[in-house]
Scaffold this active site. Structure first.
Site, PDB file in Angstrom:
ATOM      1  CD1 TRP A 173       3.736  10.307  -8.914  1.00 51.57           C
ATOM      2  CD2 TRP A 173       4.558  10.415  -7.044  1.00 51.57           C
ATOM      3  NE1 TRP A 173       3.064   9.687  -8.239  1.00 51.57           N
ATOM      4  CE2 TRP A 173       3.435   9.687  -6.967  1.00 51.57           C
ATOM      5  CE3 TRP A 173       5.145  10.620  -5.716  1.00 51.57           C
ATOM      6  CZ2 TRP A 173       2.904   9.024  -5.802  1.00 51.57           C
ATOM      7  CZ3 TRP A 173       4.581   9.860  -4.410  1.00 51.57           C
ATOM      8  CH2 TRP A 173       3.306   9.148  -4.688  1.00 51.57           C
ATOM      9  CB  CYS A 174       7.768   7.712  -5.656  1.00 52.53           C
ATOM     10  SG  CYS A 174       8.313   6.600  -4.047  1.00 52.53           S
ATOM     11  CG  HIS A 175      12.999  10.710  -2.183  1.00 54.61           C
ATOM     12  ND1 HIS A 175      14.105  11.427  -2.753  1.00 54.61           N
ATOM     13  CD2 HIS A 175      13.464  10.151  -1.048  1.00 54.61           C
ATOM     14  CE1 HIS A 175      15.225  10.974  -2.252  1.00 54.61           C
ATOM     15  NE2 HIS A 175      14.976  10.163  -0.946  1.00 54.61           N
ATOM     16  CD  GLN A 178      12.360  10.910  -8.147  1.00 51.34           C
ATOM     17  OE1 GLN A 178      13.144  11.668  -7.353  1.00 51.34           O
ATOM     18  NE2 GLN A 178      11.256  11.637  -8.413  1.00 51.34           N
ATOM     19  CB  SER A 312       6.371   8.076  -2.071  1.00 51.36           C
ATOM     20  OG  SER A 312       7.740   8.187  -1.925  1.00 51.36           O
TER      21      SER A 312
END
Length: 474
Positions: A173-175, A178, A312
């Protein structure tokens, strides 16, 4: 000239009586002794009052100079917050926001038992964020299968198989994870092509921390992504005698990661400390933050929170349990000023007079708990009698109200302060010399006059009685 002197004699206030016209009496002698003793006693009492001081207290509007700054001192331990990400921020009601203060803040790694583990650590996690390949991608899309993340079943075996393993601990889920993913895949392919399986000197791998929560916590992973370097099965390094983790803090581009891998291969035995991207992440889970911040005298907040450029955080993992060793406002008094303050303070001094939060523990009983401490600060100004030489002293005290609550935002510890517009002014004053002189003259003159009048009354009374007795005898 003789005539002039004769006229001057006419204005003499103290006209003399010839000695042959005076009469000494035993009553007068006793009255003289009593008057002398009384005058001496009253003079000594007045001298004592002149040498002593009186203290007055009053409430006045805060007299602090405009734009004067206030010093907030703190020493707080967070046993579950890594120094790698711990930051101190300050904001106030005027809109001022200062993020990640480092010049006056010292961070020292601690254990879960809040025992210090050496000297202050370098603040590497809060440098400008790492560079990425443009749009987080590489120029040529690699035609390879995505490397399967390691699990608790094969993690230790992989570390044991290769001398060097660079592991990317990430969260889907971490930007930032990604953005790093395609670059990491491309870097992994190039490094594995360059150092194939038969070479066996280095391997890139990754761990999904949402699937391997316990394993990530075991390695003290608090921010994503975290890239650790494992040599011969562990990521421990020693710097200045301190036990820490070996971590990559460089740019997140394919070129930087491949160059980093090349720098590691020749040193398969020991850490290669010369590479600029190689750094140390704290070995221990906690952090002690001590120092001070200068703030404006308006309502504001000192904010202790985990923050990092390029990382994050999973809010459910954050635990802001903390021990406040000290939190005081202003400058600590010198021993001399402390004695003056102890002597003149209107309410006296208690052990925690300036530090109401001293040695208090605040535990996060729920996930995503934020702790807030509300401080109401009052200024007491002490003005000693000889303030021209010693100067005044400003003593800050506060009342504290603390509570915790669950929040959707990242957990933190907040110290909200509000200064009272009214200050307590304590002044030490003494009797002026002219008042002492006037009172002394009044004592001497008054006692002498009263004694003289009493002596005259007694003398006349005895004389009348004596005359009456003689008349009866005649």
């Amino acid at each position: 000239m003789a005539r002039l002197f004769s006229k001057l004699k006419a204005i003499d206030f103290f006209k003399k009586i010839p000695s042959d016209l005076t009469e000494a009496t035993l009553t007068g002698a006793w009255l003289s002794i009593v008057a002398a003793v009384l005058m001496a006693f009253l003079f000594v009492a007045e001298l004592s009052a002149f040498l002593s001081t009186t203290t007055t207290s009053q409430l006045v509007v805060d007299r602090s100079p405009q734009n004067e700054l206030l010093k907030l001192n703190f020493n707080i331990s967070f046993p579950a917050l890594s120094c790698e990400f711990a930051t101190v921020d300050v904001s106030d009601s005027l809109g001022t926001k200062r993020m990640n203060l480092t010049k006056t803040v010292r961070k020292v790694p601690i254990t879960l038992d809040m025992e210090r583990q050496g000297a202050a650590v370098e603040d590497t996690a809060h440098k400008p964020g790492p560079k990425y390949d443009e749009e987080g991608r590489f120029d040529e899309e690699p035609d390879i299968d995505i490397t399967v993340p390691l699990s608790h079943e094969n993690f230790e075996a992989t570390l044991a198989r290769y001398p060097i393993v660079v592991v990317n601990f990430y969260a889907p889920w971490c930007h930032w994870c990604q953005r790093l993913e395609p670059t990491w895949e491309a870097s992994t392919k190039e490094v594995h092509d360059k150092y194939p399986e038969w070479d066996g000197r280095i391997r890139f791998a990754k761990v999904d921390c949402t699937a391997e929560v316990d394993m990530c916590r075991q390695h003290f992973i608090q921010g994503f992504p975290s890239i650790r370097v494992f040599r011969k099965g562990h990521d421990d390094i020693y710097i200045g005698g301190m036990h820490e983790h070996e971590a990559y803090m460089g740019d997140r581009t394919k070129e930087a990661l491949v160059a980093f891998a090349d720098s590691l291969v020749p040193s398969a035995g020991q850490p290669h400390r010369k590479h600029a991207s190689l750094s140390a992440a704290p070995k221990t889970a906690g952090c002690n933050l001590a120092g001070f911040v200068m703030v404006k005298k308006v309502p504001g907040t000192v904010h202790f929170v985990a923050r990092s450029e390029g990382h994050s955080f999973d809010h459910t993992w954050m635990n802001m349990t903390h021990m406040i060793h000290s939190f005081h406002v202003g400058t600590r008094p010198s021993p001399r000023k402390y004695q003056q303050l102890k002597r003149l303070h209107p309410a006296g001094l208690t052990a925690d007079w300036a530090d109401k939060l001293h040695d208090q523990m605040f535990v996060s009983e729920h996930t995503q708990s934020t702790h807030e401490h509300y401080l109401q600060v009052v200024l007491t100004t002490i003005e000693p009698r000889h303030s021209r030489h010693t100067g005044n002293y400003d003593a800050y005290e506060y009342t504290a109200h603390s509570h915790s609550y669950q929040s959707d935002s990242i957990p933190s510890a907040r110290f909200t302060y509000d200064l009272s517009p009214v200050q307590i002014l304590v002044q030490e004053t003494g009797k002026p010399w002219y008042q002492f002189l006037t009172t002394s003259c009044a004592i001497i003159g008054g006692v002498f006059t009263v004694a003289g009048i009493l002596d005259a009354l007694l003398y006349q009374s005895f004389k009348v009685v004596k005359k009456l007795n003689l008349g009866k005898q005649g």
